[in-house]
Design a protein around this motif. Structure first.
Motif, short mmCIF file in Angstrom:
data_model
loop_
_atom_site.label_atom_id
_atom_site.label_comp_id
_atom_site.label_asym_id
_atom_site.label_seq_id
_atom_site.Cartn_x
_atom_site.Cartn_y
_atom_site.Cartn_z
N THR A 44 -26.51 -6.93 58.67
CA THR A 44 -26.58 -7.63 59.95
C THR A 44 -28.04 -7.85 60.35
N GLU B 256 -24.06 -16.61 58.74
CA GLU B 256 -24.28 -15.31 58.10
C GLU B 256 -24.42 -14.20 59.14
N GLY C 162 -22.88 -14.09 61.86
CA GLY C 162 -21.62 -13.93 62.58
C GLY C 162 -21.44 -14.87 63.75
N SER D 121 -10.05 -16.93 60.33
CA SER D 121 -10.29 -15.84 61.29
C SER D 121 -9.34 -15.91 62.47
#
Length: 98
Positions: free
Chosen positions: A9, A50, A52, A96
């Motif tokens: 992250t 990437e 999020g 998702s």
């Protein structure tokens, strides 16, 4: 052949910050729909996804795809790359939700 490991992250957020910082510098030299600017915009879309931030990435890639197609045509490599990324992110968003 080994699979790539997803970035941490922290790495993803650092990449996104770098992409956000780089884009205005590119736009000083190029129009927003020049290939150089579109490349920088694609990098920002990838970095947001990437990190999020899929909704942000989708919003940006939709506009980028339209801009690339309008300026360079539907079959230009940049337009095709933007379309492919747009489709990939739409599929990830759909997956998702469901």
């Amino acid at each position: 052949m080994s699979e790539q490991t997803p970035p941490s992250t922290e790495d993803a957020e650092a990449r996104m910050r770098a992409a956000y910082q780089a884009l205005p510098l590119v736009l000083v030299e190029h129009d927003a729909d020049d290939v150089e600017a579109l490349s920088a915009r694609l990098e920002l879309v990838r970095a947001c996804a990437e990190a999020g931030l899929l909704d942000d990435a989708l919003l940006q890639v939709r506009e980028l795809h339209k801009d690339a197609g309008r300026r360079h045509g539907r079959e230009h490599p940049m337009t095709l790359e933007a379309r492919a990324l747009h489709e990939e992110l739409e599929a990830r968003a759909d997956a998702s939700v469901g």
